[in-house]
Design a protein around this motif. Structure first.
Motif, PDB file in Angstrom:
ATOM      1  N   PRO A   8      28.521  51.739 -33.824  1.00 45.85           N
ATOM      2  CA  PRO A   8      28.370  50.472 -34.520  1.00 45.85           C
ATOM      3  C   PRO A   8      28.841  50.503 -35.959  1.00 45.85           C
ATOM      4  CG  PRO A   8      26.268  51.602 -34.436  1.00 45.85           C
ATOM      5  CD  PRO A   8      27.238  52.422 -33.624  1.00 45.85           C
ATOM      6  N   ILE A   9      29.161  51.682 -36.484  1.00 47.02           N
ATOM      7  CA  ILE A   9      29.511  51.780 -37.895  1.00 47.02           C
ATOM      8  C   ILE A   9      31.015  51.903 -38.054  1.00 47.02           C
ATOM      9  CG2 ILE A   9      29.247  53.137 -40.000  1.00 47.02           C
ATOM     10  CD1 ILE A   9      26.596  54.103 -38.918  1.00 47.02           C
ATOM     11  N   ASP A  10      31.602  51.041 -38.851  1.00 47.72           N
ATOM     12  CA  ASP A  10      33.017  51.161 -39.169  1.00 47.72           C
ATOM     13  C   ASP A  10      33.143  52.174 -40.293  1.00 47.72           C
ATOM     14  OD1 ASP A  10      35.642  50.947 -39.787  1.00 47.72           O
ATOM     15  OD2 ASP A  10      35.523  48.935 -40.656  1.00 47.72           O
ATOM     16  N   SER A  11      33.470  53.424 -39.949  1.00 47.54           N
ATOM     17  CA  SER A  11      33.410  54.498 -40.939  1.00 47.54           C
ATOM     18  C   SER A  11      34.779  54.913 -41.448  1.00 47.54           C
ATOM     19  CB  SER A  11      32.703  55.715 -40.329  1.00 47.54           C
ATOM     20  OG  SER A  11      33.328  56.096 -39.136  1.00 47.54           O
ATOM     21  N   LEU A  12      35.791  54.053 -41.287  1.00 51.39           N
ATOM     22  CA  LEU A  12      37.121  54.395 -41.775  1.00 51.39           C
ATOM     23  C   LEU A  12      37.213  54.095 -43.261  1.00 51.39           C
ATOM     24  CD1 LEU A  12      40.057  55.190 -41.417  1.00 51.39           C
ATOM     25  CD2 LEU A  12      40.559  52.833 -40.763  1.00 51.39           C
ATOM     26  N   PRO A 140      24.594  63.109 -39.385  1.00 54.48           N
ATOM     27  CA  PRO A 140      25.984  63.515 -39.142  1.00 54.48           C
ATOM     28  C   PRO A 140      26.886  63.335 -40.360  1.00 54.48           C
ATOM     29  CG  PRO A 140      25.160  62.205 -37.313  1.00 54.48           C
ATOM     30  CD  PRO A 140      24.139  62.112 -38.400  1.00 54.48           C
ATOM     31  N   PHE A 141      26.612  62.298 -41.160  1.00 53.53           N
ATOM     32  CA  PHE A 141      27.425  62.076 -42.352  1.00 53.53           C
ATOM     33  C   PHE A 141      27.183  63.182 -43.377  1.00 53.53           C
ATOM     34  CE2 PHE A 141      29.039  57.929 -41.269  1.00 53.53           C
ATOM     35  CZ  PHE A 141      28.097  57.419 -40.392  1.00 53.53           C
ATOM     36  N   ILE A 273      34.601  59.668 -34.117  1.00 56.60           N
ATOM     37  CA  ILE A 273      34.194  60.940 -33.510  1.00 56.60           C
ATOM     38  C   ILE A 273      33.390  61.772 -34.500  1.00 56.60           C
ATOM     39  CG2 ILE A 273      35.037  63.123 -32.562  1.00 56.60           C
ATOM     40  CD1 ILE A 273      37.425  61.578 -31.425  1.00 56.60           C
ATOM     41  N   GLN A 274      33.842  61.798 -35.753  1.00 50.75           N
ATOM     42  CA  GLN A 274      33.141  62.591 -36.762  1.00 50.75           C
ATOM     43  C   GLN A 274      31.740  62.057 -37.044  1.00 50.75           C
ATOM     44  OE1 GLN A 274      36.092  62.479 -39.943  1.00 50.75           O
ATOM     45  NE2 GLN A 274      36.681  64.591 -39.521  1.00 50.75           N
ATOM     46  N   ALA A 275      31.521  60.781 -36.769  1.00 48.46           N
ATOM     47  CA  ALA A 275      30.196  60.195 -36.994  1.00 48.46           C
ATOM     48  C   ALA A 275      29.246  60.437 -35.830  1.00 48.46           C
ATOM     49  CB  ALA A 275      30.332  58.692 -37.243  1.00 48.46           C
TER      50      ALA A 275
END
Length: 362
Positions: A8-12, A140-141, A273-275
């Motif tokens: 659900p998180i846009d982490s770009l 994870p972050f 993936i990293q999240a």
């Protein structure tokens, strides 16, 4: 549009820090003056190491030419890159008259990349906090920041030969004798030969940690990027778990095609993936054609972009990348399309079917 794996998180986040123009130009000049494709592969020089758009485009063109056996001179590059990149090439050759110290400059670029990744990880954390994530969701972050920082500390440029000889073997086997972590492996063969069947079999063995054909397997999370065919996949995975008496687990499946040739799309995928709470040990791409994106797999430039996409996923995750690919139309002994792919993989397996038997050969 939802993310492929449902995050659900846009982490770009894009950052512009930690740029080393001198090192980028030194690598460009060295590869032009000494166009040895083995150095590109051995040193794992990839487009993502270049923070500047002009040098990144120049490197991609130079690498494509070198891997196709073409001398990257001014004439050939002028047809392949824009004016800004051509200026960078000319500046690189003026500033660096020798091809010496390429490994040192590549290491500097990798250090800069880690710095950028750390900045990006911090930015993702800030964004996650602003989105109201719980402490468990933030873990994870925080881990990604710690991992990036750990990679930047205590790096020495030189090792004593005794230290080098004392290092343990670099192979980190995921599937003993066949797959290592942080590698790119291709399974190729004709349609219907059993490529997907074999990829699913390997994925399930890794997910469950059960030996594969008598070979030890390190258990780990699996991401299976199919691009399509949800119903067929459901039947195959269900059959495998029922046949082996194992409960379905430890595999996430993406039936939305990714575009390997699209850097922005790959960056978004990598960020997702990293999240994830658990890093994947194996990422299956089935097939390269389904997930190629814009471009022609026979074109050197487009296949170079696709390989860069696979490399970006591998570099960011440290996972084993297993990509299924079709065999050539005329030459069945190699994968279809540009030879850039074959020159870039760590291992390539040919898959053939004889009656009811699937045979794999290296």
């Amino acid at each position: 549009m939802s993310a492929p794996f449902g995050n659900p998180i846009d982490s770009l986040t894009v950052t512009t820090g930690a740029i080393n123009p001198q090192a980028e130009r030194a690598v460009i000049a060295a590869l032009i003056r000494d166009p040895d494709g083995r150095k590109i592969l051995d040193l794992r020089i990839t487009p993502e190491l270049f923070a500047m758009d002009a040098t990144r485009e120049a490197f991609s063109a130079i690498r494509a030419l070198i891997l196709d056996g073409i001398q990257p001179d001014a004439a050939t590059l002028r047809r392949a890159i824009n004016d800004a990149s051509l200026i960078e090439v000319e500046t690189s050759l003026q500033e660096h008259v020798s091809a010496a110290n390429l490994p040192v400059y590549v290491r500097l670029l990798k250090d800069s990349l880690r710095d950028r990744q750390t900045q990006a990880a911090r930015a993702r954390l800030v964004k996650a906090v602003a989105a109201g994530c719980t402490p468990n969701e933030l873990r994870p972050f925080l881990d990604s920041i710690e991992q990036a920082q750990a990679g930047m500390e205590g790096k020495r440029r030189f090792l004593e030969v005794g230290e080098l000889c004392a290092l343990p073997p670099t192979e980190n086997w995921l599937m003993k004798g066949y797959l290592t972590l942080d590698s790119l492996t291709v399974l190729f063969g004709d349609p219907g030969c059993g490529k997907s069947f074999l990829a699913i079999d390997i994925a399930c063995h890794v997910a469950t940690g059960t030996p594969w054909r008598g070979c030890p397997v390190k258990p780990g999370k699996v991401l299976y990027i199919a691009g399509e065919g949800r119903n067929g996949l459901s039947k195959r995975f269900r059959a495998w778990f029922e046949r082996h008496g194992e409960p379905p687990r430890n595999i996430q499946i993406c039936t939305v095609p990714i575009a390997l040739t699209d850097p922005a799309g790959i960056a978004a995928l990598v960020a997702e993936i990293q999240a994830m709470p658990e890093a994947p040990a194996l990422i299956v791409v089935d097939t390269i054609n389904r997930n190629f994106g814009p471009g022609d797999e026979n074109a050197t430039a487009d296949m170079t972009k696709a390989v860069a996409g696979l490399d970006a996923i591998r570099n960011a995750t440290g996972a084993a990348i297993l990509a299924a690919h079709h065999s050539g139309h005329g030459d069945k002994s190699r994968g279809r399309g540009s030879s850039v792919l074959r020159a870039s993989v760590d291992v390539e397996y040919a898959v053939e079917k004889f009656d009811q038997t699937v045979q794999v050969r290296c």
